[in-house]
Structure formats: structure tokens, C-alpha cells
Design a protein around this motif. Sequence first.
Motif, PDB file in Angstrom:
ATOM      1  N   TYR A   1      36.359  23.778  42.459  1.00  0.00           N
ATOM      2  CA  TYR A   1      35.614  22.532  42.280  1.00  0.00           C
ATOM      3  C   TYR A   1      34.110  22.814  42.240  1.00  0.00           C
ATOM      4  O   TYR A   1      33.637  23.620  43.048  1.00  0.00           O
ATOM      5  CB  TYR A   1      35.973  21.639  43.457  1.00  0.00           C
ATOM      6  N   ARG A   2      33.237  22.293  41.323  1.00  0.00           N
ATOM      7  CA  ARG A   2      33.534  21.273  40.336  1.00  0.00           C
ATOM      8  C   ARG A   2      33.519  21.852  38.938  1.00  0.00           C
ATOM      9  O   ARG A   2      32.977  22.931  38.729  1.00  0.00           O
ATOM     10  CB  ARG A   2      32.441  20.185  40.344  1.00  0.00           C
ATOM     11  N   LEU A   3      34.022  21.071  37.952  1.00  0.00           N
ATOM     12  CA  LEU A   3      33.760  21.329  36.541  1.00  0.00           C
ATOM     13  C   LEU A   3      32.568  20.447  36.180  1.00  0.00           C
ATOM     14  O   LEU A   3      32.715  19.305  35.754  1.00  0.00           O
ATOM     15  CB  LEU A   3      34.980  20.997  35.689  1.00  0.00           C
ATOM     16  N   ALA A   4      31.372  20.978  36.415  1.00  0.00           N
ATOM     17  CA  ALA A   4      30.146  20.184  36.287  1.00  0.00           C
ATOM     18  C   ALA A   4      29.708  20.121  34.820  1.00  0.00           C
ATOM     19  O   ALA A   4      29.456  21.152  34.195  1.00  0.00           O
ATOM     20  CB  ALA A   4      29.037  20.791  37.143  1.00  0.00           C
ATOM     21  N   TYR A   5      29.597  18.902  34.301  1.00  0.00           N
ATOM     22  CA  TYR A   5      29.249  18.663  32.895  1.00  0.00           C
ATOM     23  C   TYR A   5      27.816  18.138  32.804  1.00  0.00           C
ATOM     24  O   TYR A   5      27.374  17.328  33.628  1.00  0.00           O
ATOM     25  CB  TYR A   5      30.207  17.640  32.294  1.00  0.00           C
TER      26      TYR A   5
ATOM     27  N   MET B   1      35.094  30.989  47.464  1.00  0.00           N
ATOM     28  CA  MET B   1      34.955  29.566  47.789  1.00  0.00           C
ATOM     29  C   MET B   1      33.658  29.001  47.213  1.00  0.00           C
ATOM     30  O   MET B   1      32.880  28.326  47.874  1.00  0.00           O
ATOM     31  CB  MET B   1      35.014  29.348  49.304  1.00  0.00           C
ATOM     32  N   GLY B   2      33.418  29.262  45.907  1.00  0.00           N
ATOM     33  CA  GLY B   2      32.166  28.873  45.279  1.00  0.00           C
ATOM     34  C   GLY B   2      32.185  27.480  44.690  1.00  0.00           C
ATOM     35  O   GLY B   2      33.231  26.859  44.477  1.00  0.00           O
ATOM     36  N   SER B   3      30.986  26.989  44.400  1.00  0.00           N
ATOM     37  CA  SER B   3      30.783  25.759  43.626  1.00  0.00           C
ATOM     38  C   SER B   3      29.484  25.928  42.859  1.00  0.00           C
ATOM     39  O   SER B   3      28.520  26.500  43.383  1.00  0.00           O
ATOM     40  CB  SER B   3      30.731  24.531  44.538  1.00  0.00           C
TER      41      SER B   3
ATOM     42  N   TYR C   1      37.766  23.973  49.421  1.00  0.00           N
ATOM     43  CA  TYR C   1      36.741  23.797  48.409  1.00  0.00           C
ATOM     44  C   TYR C   1      35.406  23.558  49.083  1.00  0.00           C
ATOM     45  O   TYR C   1      35.341  23.238  50.279  1.00  0.00           O
ATOM     46  CB  TYR C   1      37.053  22.670  47.413  1.00  0.00           C
ATOM     47  N   SER C   2      34.331  23.775  48.334  1.00  0.00           N
ATOM     48  CA  SER C   2      32.979  23.440  48.772  1.00  0.00           C
ATOM     49  C   SER C   2      32.362  22.605  47.661  1.00  0.00           C
ATOM     50  O   SER C   2      33.028  22.308  46.665  1.00  0.00           O
ATOM     51  CB  SER C   2      32.167  24.711  49.052  1.00  0.00           C
ATOM     52  N   ALA C   3      31.101  22.220  47.795  1.00  0.00           N
ATOM     53  CA  ALA C   3      30.539  21.304  46.791  1.00  0.00           C
ATOM     54  C   ALA C   3      29.071  21.578  46.537  1.00  0.00           C
ATOM     55  O   ALA C   3      28.263  21.638  47.465  1.00  0.00           O
ATOM     56  CB  ALA C   3      30.723  19.856  47.231  1.00  0.00           C
TER      57      ALA C   3
END
Length: 718
Positions: free
Chosen positions: A331-335, A388-390, A452-454
Amino acid sequence: MDVSQPLRDMIENQQDQQGNHENHPAKPYHQPGFGKSATSGTPSSTTSAAMPATALNFDGVGNGFRGPQGTFTVNSAPPDTNLAVGPNHVVEIVNTDFAIFNKSGSTVYGPVQINTLWSGFGGMCQADNDGDPIAKYDSIANRWVISQFAITSPNPNYLQCVAVSTTGDPTGTYYRYSFSYGNQFPDYPKMGVWPDAYYITFNMFNSGGNTFLGGKACAYDRARMLSGAAATQQCFDTGITYGGLLPSDLDGLRSAPAGSPNYIVADGAGSNQLAYWSFHTDWTSPANTTLTGPTTLATAAFTPPCNGGGTCVPQSGTSQKLDTLGDRLMYRLAYRNFGDHEALVINRSVVAGSSVGIRWYELRTAGGNSLSIFQQGTYAPDSNYRWMGSIAQDASGNMGLGYSVSSSALHPQIRYTGRLAGDAAGTMTQGEGTIIAGAGSQNGGLSRWGDYSAMSVDPVDDCTFWYANEYIPSNGSFNWRTRIASFKFPGCGAPPTPDFSIAATPGSQSIIQGGGTSYTVSVSALNGFSGVVNLTATGFQYGASGVLSATSVNGSGTSTLTVTTTSDAAMGSFPITITGTSGTLTHSTNVTLVVNSATGGVFNGGFETGNLSSWTSAGAASVGTTPHSGSFSAQVGSTSPFSGDSTIAQTFTAPTPTGPLTFWYQVHCPDTVTYDWGPTPSSTTWSLRLRRRLTSPSPRARRVGPRPRAAARATRSR
């Protein structure tokens, strides 16, 4: 659905937080053949650059955390750390509580159990407090979205509980909803904000939670949820081959283009792959809703860590290893829509040398709502384990990546790195910063970590990154804490460079030979651009030409491209490139011109397309520039000896019974050549074939074959 009381006025639903600790069971999914690549990710090199220091760095919800509503005690693991950032607040949510902070790091509400938000709602959303939470800020509507699943009792109904704030105040009232998934367990939910829906993905399991049933992607009716109206969902299953799906999640001040689908991305079915789907939702006519895909993207070779995603991360002072959750994208699929391109960033953990690193990808959109890998890299500057990246991008295209770090000599830490938009592709060049160095390691047989992390981007300046992850303050189990930090690259937020964009409509026009058509070319100024844009149009094939009504535009404006064709113009589908130039700035757009026959007959008879379009070829056949007329001709045969036939052939319909059949050829050296016209059994369909056969007098002395040049110029019917 209903409307809650103001959150600030609610009193937390009390439950025994000192009860039995719960280790949320891992729910891996398995893919045929996945994770069997023999090639590891390539560690990136270190640099002397330094990441910007954190602006804020403070404890979030975790063991012993105190706020206006009380003290939090850990009763489950892992924390499922997640946060969202709005204009004035930061919302952090974990298993099984949440808190609201101001932008100075002070707690303004919480910690409270998540199901506090559903007080008075009734049913499982009020009774259960099961976690796997998500908090989102909808920057398009200035609303907050908070969600968790309800899976405890009474089964068999499994629910996703979703609350949408009625205003931009996260402590105010919420519209509340529950969406049912029957007797299937909707594990690992991940949500993305999109203009036409709130998209959410799951790993679906049977009611016992021990059989993976496949990935699921759903869309919630965002427009109705924002108004408090009854809302429905539309869902698709992707099958057991795919899991860990992630929906695209909007960042930035510029929305996705009108009608753009939501992009769903996951690991591919095989090694070294990504897979993606385009999710288009039609709320007016649900039968028109589509999930198109999967389409596969080949990645640089990698090996998932820990034998496919299990437990292998060492810690200092203990033999207890930690779980990487390396069987999926994180997480995330940042758009983000940058205006001149759309980009999505995502990450996962991979084997890197003798340890684990972060593989990250930047995807970009292309024609037809397709995706491609623009760049990719593996961040592993040393032998420590990173996972455990974001990841996200700011308004300038800089990237921020946060993650966990550990080794046999390190307690788990939270670190971050990044790259600037102009840095060399595939590299994280800005060094590494530490958010907090944990003082302890997790033990007690507890391997789960993070889930997950954010990483989020502040919507106010569109530049400040906010990151949240877990750490351990002292050796132990069920004593995790979380840390929230912000940082910003110095160059972000500078006045954007004046620029322009160019577009043309319609995208395609069809005409017959001798006909004409037109396109409207639009130039739009960006960021205060006021220069002169010079326009050109290129790509016209034989018999076609174009004239622009205005060959230059000041700032913003339009020009009409008028296209005309001759009666013998090349037939086919051709791209026309329209280019705008202003000093060093150059942008182009393409349109398509389709030229059809005015009377029927041979298609591409003079090979005006410059290729063998519409012809079937065998042996040695190509298009050359020794024409009978026009610019091209076909060459059948080769200048190099070989044995066998070479042919080009085309079947066509001759609609009128007048005119001769005309055919030209030129032999470049003496040899056996046959050529003929021959009707098929149909009275109006003919077949044109040119064939050349090479015969060698002996195996030792082969002649160079002839090179007939052919051009068909007229047709006839029977």
C-alpha cells in the motif's frame, strides 16, 4: 445507512482492552509459479546526498499512547498502521483504535476504538471492532473516509463498514454504510479515492479463513455516499491467480481525466511480472461497468523475499524473525496527474544480495488507458533488511519512500529515502534518513510486522510527505508503538515553469480518396505561459496534404488543420503528428487519418504506405524506393541467394465492370519469374499475386535472385 452524532461528542464503546492478546493470523495467498525467479533485485548504490530532516516527528497510536479520550493498550498485532492528511488534521488509524491530530502533532481526539464511529448504527459494525482499517482524505470533496471490516459475529455475513464525513471536519458527523460479502471473508481491504467511486480491493477467503478464493475489486457509489443517500457497490472477482490487488489512489490538486478508469495493480501470475486492470464504473447502467484485464507488464527480474514472502528478517538480540509480507505489492498505489503525464508509484520487498530491499516502480498511462513501466529500481544501499514500504510523489514529481529496517545488529527502525524528479532513472539518490531507531526487538514467538504502512502527501502545499509505521520501544511482544513524521524536499513548491499543452480533436477521421476533413488543434497555456507557439503538421502519406488555418498561436488558442486527398491517395490508417514549438518547449499530439477507396479495388496498390500493408507476403519481400510512379514499389526476391518462393498477394473486390487490369514489373537480373492475375470462384472477387522462384543450377553455384518491382494501378470485375 444513517448519519452519526458528531464524533467529538461520542464516548468510546468500552471493551476489555486487557483481555487476551490477539495475533491476527497471516492470510497469504499463493500463485502458481510465482517467486521462482533465480535473479535477485540489484542493490542500488549509496550517494552523498542527504534526505531533508523531518519537520515533525512524534508518537502516534501505540502502547501507552495518551490522548483526550484515554490511554491505548495494545491487544492485537500487527498494528496495520495507516494515516490520512487533510488541510488541518492528520488521522491515524491502527488495530483497533484511531486518533486525530492537528498539524502541530497535538492530539485533538482519541484514542478511541474504531467502532465508536458506528455507535447507534446497530448490527456488526457497532458490535465488532475487528480492524484491518483504512483512513482516507478525499481531497476532491474535502471529506474523510474511515473503514474497517466486521467479521466476528453473527456470521455468516461479513461486512465492510464505511463512514464518510459530512464536512471537512474529521471530528464532526459521518454518513455510515455497511457493505456485505456474504459468507466470504474480505481480508486485507485497501481503498483508493477516485472521481467516480471509492474503489476497494480484498483478498477473499472462505468463512473459515483458511482457503484463498481469489482477489476482488469493488467500487462504492461515491457520489451518493457524499450526499448521504443509499449507496450500492459493484464488484468483480479476479480468480485465485491474483491477490494483493491495489486500487489507484488520487494525490494532488489535478483530478484524473474525465472518464478515466481506476487502475488496479497486482503481482503478475508468473515471475517478474506486474498485472493491471482498468475498472470503469457506470452507475446509471451497471451492466456497462467493466473490469478489463489483466494485462501483464514485464519487470526487471526479482525474487520475493523469505522464500516467497514469509518470515526471515533478523532482529538484534533475538532469534525471532519478522514477516516481510513479501508475497504482494505494498500500500499505496499512489496516482498523480501532472498535466502532461499521469504517474502511479508502488513498491514491494525483494531479495537484494544477502538481505531484503525495496523494489519500487513508476508506471505511466498511455493510449487506450494502458499502463507501462516508466522506471523501476531496488533500494538496498547496504546489507540491512528493508521492507514494509510505502511510496508517493509530490507536486514536483519527487518521490518519498518510507519503510522498516532491521538486521541482526539492529532493532527494527523506521527510515525514509527519496529521489528528485530529474534524478537518474531507477535510483533513490537522496540518501537515507531515520525517523526513529527502535530500542527493542519483537519476541514472544510473534513474527507479524506492520501488515502495511502509509505515505501520504499534504493537500495544502502538495509537497509535504507524512509517513507512519510501527516500531518497538523495548524488547517484548504486543508492545508496539507507531511513529508519525513529515518531511519536504526544498525545491518543491517553487513557482512552476510556464508551459503549454497541445491537443487535437477528433482523434480520428475517415474519408474516401479525393475527400477532405479537418481537425481542431487547441493550445492551452499552463502556469502563466504567454509565448508564441509555432504549429506544424507532419506524417501525410502519398496524395494527402494538410493546411493549418493558423501556423502560430499566442499563449492559448486554436487552429484548424484542413486535410485534402487526391483521387489516387494512399489508402489505409495513418498517424498525423501536430507539433507545437516555443523556444525550447516542444509538445506534440497525434490524430489518425483513415483513407478508404472511393470505388473499391486494390488496397495499397502502389505501396504508398511505404510498407506491405494489406498484402500477404512470403519468402523475401519488402518495399523499396524504385517506383513506376509515386514513391514506392514492392521488391519480391532478394539480392542474396536462397532457395524457395517469394510472393506478395492480395484478394480484393472490383465493384465496377470497367477499366483494364494494369500491372507493372521490372526484372533486375535474368532468372525464372512468374506473375499472373487469376480470378477466384466469386464473380466480383479477384486475387493478385506476384511470385518469384529461384532455381539453382547446382548446390555450389547459386545465382542472385531477381528483384521484380510491382505496382498495381487499376482493378476490374467479372
